[in-house]
Design an enzyme around this catalytic site. Structure first.
Site, PDB file in Angstrom:
ATOM      1  N   ASP A 338     -25.323 -76.513  43.517  1.00 58.83           N
ATOM      2  CA  ASP A 338     -26.013 -75.285  43.901  1.00 58.83           C
ATOM      3  C   ASP A 338     -25.650 -74.174  42.920  1.00 58.83           C
ATOM      4  O   ASP A 338     -24.825 -74.349  42.014  1.00 58.83           O
ATOM      5  CB  ASP A 338     -25.645 -74.916  45.344  1.00 58.83           C
ATOM      6  CG  ASP A 338     -26.754 -74.168  46.062  1.00 58.83           C
ATOM      7  OD1 ASP A 338     -27.534 -73.463  45.393  1.00 58.83           O
ATOM      8  OD2 ASP A 338     -26.851 -74.276  47.298  1.00 58.83           O
ATOM      9  N   GLU A 531     -29.696 -66.401  53.045  1.00 60.24           N
ATOM     10  CA  GLU A 531     -28.313 -66.834  53.208  1.00 60.24           C
ATOM     11  C   GLU A 531     -27.315 -65.691  52.988  1.00 60.24           C
ATOM     12  O   GLU A 531     -27.563 -64.760  52.236  1.00 60.24           O
ATOM     13  CB  GLU A 531     -28.017 -67.949  52.214  1.00 60.24           C
ATOM     14  CG  GLU A 531     -28.220 -67.513  50.773  1.00 60.24           C
ATOM     15  CD  GLU A 531     -28.355 -68.672  49.820  1.00 60.24           C
ATOM     16  OE1 GLU A 531     -27.363 -69.365  49.597  1.00 60.24           O
ATOM     17  OE2 GLU A 531     -29.461 -68.882  49.300  1.00 60.24           O
TER      18      GLU A 531
END
Length: 655
Positions: A338, A531
């Site tokens: 990520d 997020e």
């Protein structure tokens, strides 16, 4: 993806630096431009070969993708191999005004805000094509794989169809429709030149305070398996090399939905990127199960999680990434990290890179500094911290997927298809999904559907007329926005199209004194988030919007409240005041679908994919019973007459 992402300078199409006769992608390292044959700073002298010995020709399309990958690997220099493992965000590839160094890249991505200056389908295609042509002109000419987060439609492109976020699709629970959404998303992505989607999220959230709850389908592993499998099938089709196929990504491996509140050390987060303190049996039964199904369904890319287990960061966990994912589950595609996640594995960057690669990361989402990453890989090879065999395995996996996708034969999708973005058929599909995803939580007798013969209808709430509010995060930008951020139909638009002048709308409920009606509708909701910033300790709706519910009550005989949210939220002041309450989740651009269920054209059949907690502290669900600390159990929903479509409401849930 992209926790901690900060907007950078406006994105540009890549400037093509001519180095001799080679066209190179350029990036931001200091120093004089090298000649085409010069090694990158700090590199060892490139070797002519380094992969398996083979006499096969990688250009021979009659060979299997793996055989072609092996043949190409045998011809690659070390710099080219390391380049294939490098993924940069698009704003870091071009650094005009800075001395350039040539980088060989396996992938470029658009981050949360990584759009071209003109956010249009044609501009997107031209931008991606420029990167692709530059890649084809470097070294051996391996095409890049360009990736974006098209997590609820092609949601970075103005004018695209924005489907309900996955939380809404979980409430709908229709694999056939979800597969069709995957197919529509793939077509709209190909129209802008992009063939890699960083989705679906196959997390199984166990605490709805997590800001990524809306990106997942629900808290039941079986539901997540069912719908993520359908979406993957829609994106990829039966042949990754076929026209309009898109490579899906199962993310985030593994356990990101089980992190504990307060366990995160990420800036601005309380649970995102935290620690999943689950025993092996729980990790497997809840969090691992959807990956097994995704791999069996043909997913070729898996993204590792920012989060940790008790053993440490998953990005650096050899047991999970290699022993379990690649060994036990038999995953033969490639694993991508990520956004900057490798940096979190160890405070010493070269050690972090070495540990992550040896753990099983094949492609690293760097995302900014290629020179630093590539130098760290060479340092690891020189010291023995990274093995040549691991490098070759990683590159072989990446190349195999590229050959499976047909990128060497057709590096770019067909051009000139901008009209496919936001096509009317896709918007009709999205509208059907919006109607099907609505969950009726409370239904007084005779309240819904609103009859065609009803007189004036009062509508209030800023969210009722706001495309950005109803679309949520990951829409045009990372965190989303408010207002008319892209074309679409608001809830107010949908109601007005049917009710005409009988609909009276006042954003803040400021109707003239004495104005009343048989029916009133108030739309309340969360503001967009993604997020980290979306983690919520309170699960509270905006107080001023809840106050509108009370203000509307005396004006109408029947009061309907529509809740826009990415998860169950606290309904204090709503549930006891309204005659009917509808959970509409984050419906996207086609808000007319809410009018369809409110006016009775489509029956209510959605059920909540998450347990609705009584208090925020009741949000964690692992190991709890259906009504332990809950208002509504998972699977709850009513039809318009008030009959349960699944389990009954928990005791005391509705006044």
């Amino acid at each position: 993806m992209l926790a901690g992402y900060a907007p950078r300078t406006p994105r540009r199409a890549p400037r093509l630096l001519i180095l001799g006769t080679a066209v190179a992608l350029v990036g931001g390292a200091c120093g004089s431009p090298p000649t085409p044959t010069s090694p990158l700073p700090g590199s060892v002298v490139p070797q002519a070969t380094g992969g398996p010995s083979t006499s096969a020709d990688y250009r021979d399309a009659s060979l299997s993708p793996r055989a072609r990958a092996a043949a190409l690997l045998a011809q690659m220099t070390l710099d080219e191999k390391i380049g294939q493992m490098t993924q940069l965000e698009n704003g870091s590839v071009d650094t005009a005004g800075v001395s350039q160094t040539q980088f060989l890249l396996g992938s470029v991505l658009s981050g949360g805000d990584g759009t071209p200056p003109e956010n249009s389908p044609d501009a997107w295609y031209q931008m991606v094509d420029a990167y692709q042509q530059a890649a084809l002109g470097t070294g051996i000419g391996i095409p890049i794989l360009y990736g974006i987060d098209a997590v609820h439609g092609n949601s970075k492109v103005v004018g695209a169809t924005i489907f309900p976020h996955n939380v809404g699709l979980g409430a709908l629970d229709d694999p056939v429709l979800v597969k069709a959404i995957g197919r529509a998303t793939a077509v709209e992505m190909n129209a802008i030149g992009v063939r890699w989607n960083f989705g679906p999220v196959v997390a199984v959230p166990q605490d709805v305070r997590w800001g990524r709850t809306y990106e997942a389908y629900g808290e039941d592993p079986a539901l997540v398996e069912r719908l993520s499998g359908a979406f993957i099938a829609g994106l990829q089709g039966t042949d990754l090399a076929a026209q309009d196929a898109v490579a899906a990504t199962a993310k985030h491996f593994v356990g990101d939905g089980g992190t504990g509140w307060g366990s995160s050390t990420a800036q601005g987060s309380s649970i995102d990127q935290g620690v999943t303190s689950a025993d092996d049996a729980t990790l497997r039964s809840i969090h691992l199960a959807p990956y097994r199904a995704a791999i069996d369904g043909g997913v070729r890319i898996v993204m590792a999680s920012f989060s940790s287990t008790n053993a440490g960061k998953v990005t650096g966990d050899h047991h999970l990434l290699t022993d379990v994912l690649k060994g036990e589950l038999g995953f033969s595609g490639f694993v991508v990290s990520d956004w900057g996640a490798v940096d979190q594995v160890n405070a010493d960057y070269p050690s972090a890179v070495a540990q992550s690669i040896m753990a099983g990361i094949d492609m690293v989402m760097v995302p900014y500094d290629a020179a630093r990453f590539q130098a760290a890989v060479r340092q690891g090879l020189a010291s023995g911290a990274i093995s040549q065999a691991r490098i070759d395995d990683a590159v072989l996996r990446i190349l195999q997927v590229k050959f499976e996708m047909g990128l060497f034969e057709q590096p770019m999708p067909l051009a000139g298809r901008a009209d496919a973005v936001g096509a009317s058929a896709d918007r009709d599909l999205a509208r059907a999904a919006v109607a099907g995803s609505a969950v009726l939580l409370k239904a007084g007798a005779g309240v819904l559907p609103i009859a065609p013969s009803t007189g004036s209808v009062l509508l209030a709430g800023p969210a009722a007329n706001d495309i950005g509010r109803q679309s949520g995060g990951w829409t045009m930008t990372w965190q989303g926005g408010t207002g008319p951020i892209t074309p679409g139909t608001t809830i107010a638009d949908g109601l007005r199209a049917r009710l005409g002048d009988r609909l009276l709308y006042e954003e803040n409920g400021a109707f003239d004194a004495g104005v009343s009606a048989d029916v009133g509708i108030v739309v309340v909701g969360e503001f967009p988030y993604a997020e980290g910033r979306g983690d919520s300790a309170t699960l509270a709706l905006p107080p001023d919007e809840v106050a509108l519910v009370a203000a509307m009550r005396p004006r109408v005989k029947r009061l309907v409240v529509v809740v826009l949210s990415g998860r169950p939220v606290m309904l204090d002041g709503v549930l006891e005041t309204a005659d009917a309450v509808v959970a509409a989740w984050l419906p996207g651009t086609e808000g007319g679908g809410l009018a369809d269920v409110l006016l009775g054209d489509v029956p209510f059949h959605g059920t909540t994919p998450y347990t609705w907690p009584d208090t925020p502290e009741d949000a964690p669900r692992t190991g709890r019973g259906p009504c332990d600390g809950a208002v509504f159990p998972v699977g709850f929903g009513l039809d318009a007459s008030g009959r349960p479509l699944g389990p009954a409401a928990c005791p005391g849930a509705t006044p």
